[in-house]
Scaffold this motif. Sequence first.
Motif, mmCIF file in Angstrom:
data_model
loop_
_atom_site.group_PDB
_atom_site.id
_atom_site.type_symbol
_atom_site.label_atom_id
_atom_site.label_comp_id
_atom_site.label_asym_id
_atom_site.label_seq_id
_atom_site.Cartn_x
_atom_site.Cartn_y
_atom_site.Cartn_z
ATOM 1 N N MET A 1 16.797 28.424 100.440
ATOM 2 C CA MET A 1 16.132 27.170 100.061
ATOM 3 C C MET A 1 16.925 26.521 98.930
ATOM 4 O O MET A 1 17.271 27.156 97.957
ATOM 5 N N ARG A 2 17.221 25.226 99.103
ATOM 6 C CA ARG A 2 17.904 24.460 98.060
ATOM 7 C C ARG A 2 16.966 23.368 97.578
ATOM 8 O O ARG A 2 16.332 22.679 98.383
ATOM 9 N N THR A 3 16.896 23.195 96.265
ATOM 10 C CA THR A 3 16.146 22.088 95.681
ATOM 11 C C THR A 3 17.089 21.296 94.787
ATOM 12 O O THR A 3 17.786 21.870 93.945
ATOM 13 N N VAL A 4 17.105 19.986 94.989
ATOM 14 C CA VAL A 4 17.890 19.083 94.146
ATOM 15 C C VAL A 4 16.903 18.229 93.353
ATOM 16 O O VAL A 4 16.046 17.551 93.926
ATOM 17 N N HIS A 5 17.011 18.303 92.037
ATOM 18 C CA HIS A 5 16.139 17.548 91.129
ATOM 19 C C HIS A 5 16.960 16.363 90.604
ATOM 20 O O HIS A 5 17.940 16.560 89.869
ATOM 21 N N VAL A 6 16.599 15.165 90.995
ATOM 22 C CA VAL A 6 17.372 13.973 90.623
ATOM 23 C C VAL A 6 16.651 13.245 89.500
ATOM 24 O O VAL A 6 15.497 12.820 89.660
ATOM 25 N N VAL A 7 17.313 13.104 88.369
ATOM 26 C CA VAL A 7 16.725 12.480 87.177
ATOM 27 C C VAL A 7 17.332 11.100 86.982
ATOM 28 O O VAL A 7 18.559 10.943 86.979
ATOM 29 N N THR A 8 16.491 10.092 86.825
ATOM 30 C CA THR A 8 16.981 8.787 86.371
ATOM 31 C C THR A 8 16.781 8.718 84.854
ATOM 32 O O THR A 8 15.708 9.054 84.350
ATOM 33 N N HIS A 9 17.827 8.339 84.153
ATOM 34 C CA HIS A 9 17.765 8.370 82.686
ATOM 35 C C HIS A 9 16.626 7.502 82.171
ATOM 36 O O HIS A 9 16.281 6.476 82.767
ATOM 37 N N PRO A 10 16.026 7.889 81.042
ATOM 38 C CA PRO A 10 14.948 7.087 80.452
ATOM 39 C C PRO A 10 15.474 5.888 79.663
ATOM 40 O O PRO A 10 16.656 5.524 79.760
ATOM 41 N N GLU A 11 14.577 5.298 78.872
ATOM 42 C CA GLU A 11 14.863 4.024 78.207
ATOM 43 C C GLU A 11 16.154 4.049 77.400
ATOM 44 O O GLU A 11 16.388 4.938 76.581
ATOM 45 N N ALA A 12 16.987 3.032 77.636
ATOM 46 C CA ALA A 12 18.248 2.883 76.917
ATOM 47 C C ALA A 12 18.259 1.547 76.176
ATOM 48 O O ALA A 12 17.416 0.676 76.409
ATOM 49 N N THR A 13 19.244 1.392 75.291
ATOM 50 C CA THR A 13 19.281 0.201 74.442
ATOM 51 C C THR A 13 19.417 -1.084 75.241
ATOM 52 O O THR A 13 18.880 -2.120 74.846
ATOM 53 N N HIS A 14 20.105 -1.050 76.386
ATOM 54 C CA HIS A 14 20.254 -2.294 77.148
ATOM 55 C C HIS A 14 18.922 -2.758 77.726
ATOM 56 O O HIS A 14 18.730 -3.955 77.950
ATOM 57 N N HIS A 15 17.985 -1.824 77.942
ATOM 58 C CA HIS A 15 16.657 -2.219 78.406
ATOM 59 C C HIS A 15 15.956 -3.085 77.359
ATOM 60 O O HIS A 15 15.414 -4.143 77.672
ATOM 61 N N VAL A 16 15.935 -2.614 76.128
ATOM 62 C CA VAL A 16 15.178 -3.319 75.090
ATOM 63 C C VAL A 16 15.933 -4.538 74.570
ATOM 64 O O VAL A 16 15.316 -5.467 74.032
ATOM 65 N N GLU A 17 17.245 -4.559 74.744
ATOM 66 C CA GLU A 17 18.043 -5.704 74.303
ATOM 67 C C GLU A 17 18.106 -6.805 75.350
ATOM 68 O O GLU A 17 18.587 -7.904 75.066
ATOM 69 N N GLY A 18 17.646 -6.513 76.571
ATOM 70 C CA GLY A 18 17.638 -7.525 77.621
ATOM 71 C C GLY A 18 19.009 -7.867 78.154
ATOM 72 O O GLY A 18 19.256 -9.008 78.570
ATOM 73 N N VAL A 19 19.914 -6.882 78.136
ATOM 74 C CA VAL A 19 21.250 -7.125 78.661
ATOM 75 C C VAL A 19 21.460 -6.300 79.920
ATOM 76 O O VAL A 19 20.719 -5.369 80.223
#
Length: 224
Positions: A1-19
Motif C-alpha cells: 500500500m502506498r499513500t501520497v500526502h500532498v500539502v499545499t503551502h499555507p498563507e504566504a506574504t504574497h497572499h496578504v500583499e495582494g501580489v
Amino acid sequence: MRTVHVVTHPEATHHVEGVVGGWHDSRLTPAGVRAAVSIARTLRARVPDGAEVELFSSDLRRTRRTAEEVADVFGVRPVLDRRLREKSYGQAGGRPQEWLDRRFVPPPAVGERMDHDEGVEGAETRAELARRVYAAMDDILRRPCAHQIVVTHGGSLTFVVASWIRMPIESAGYVGFRAPSGSITTLREDDFYHNRQVVSLGETCPLDESRHLDESSPLDSARR
C-alpha cells in the motif's frame, strides 16, 4: 500500500500583499508558519510509527519552509524539486494582482486550452506546467516507499492529482482539482489491484489560519 500526502503551502506574504505568486519567491507569514506546524503534526498523527517516509518539496521559500516543519517531526531531509513549483506567471510575478487581472486572456471554452497564450510575457502555458509536474511525480512514484509527502502549490496540485490517476496530458485541458492553501490531499494505491484512489482533497487542519483564498476566481492559482 502506498499513500501520497500532498500539502499545499499555507498563507504566504504574497497572499496578504495582494501580489501575484507563481515563481515570485514569497515567504510564509507568521500565520502560515503556525499552519505549517499544524500540518506537520497532523501528518505525524496519520503516518504509523516506524513507517518509511520520504519528503519532496518545491524549492520556493514558502514551500521549503512548510517542508522544514514536516521534516522536523519525521526526522527526514526534504528533496527540493523545482518541477513542483507553482505555474510561472512570467513578468506578472510579484506585481499587483490587478496588473495581471487586466491583462489575463482566459482560455477558450472549446479548442486549444493546454497551449493557450494567456497574454503575459514569459508565463508558462498549462501544458508546460503539466509536463514538469508529471515528470516530477513520475520520478517520485518510481521510488518504492509506503508514505510519500509532497509539498507544493495550489495551482500545481491539479497536475499532481491528474498525474496520480494517470490522466494523459493531452486530456487535461479542462481538469481542475481545487484545494485551499494549507491543506492536505491524500492519495492511495492498494497493493493488490494497484488501483489509485483520491481519498481526500484539500483537507484543512484545525489550527490552519490560512484558508482565505477566493476560490471562485479564475486567477486564484496566481495567488498561490
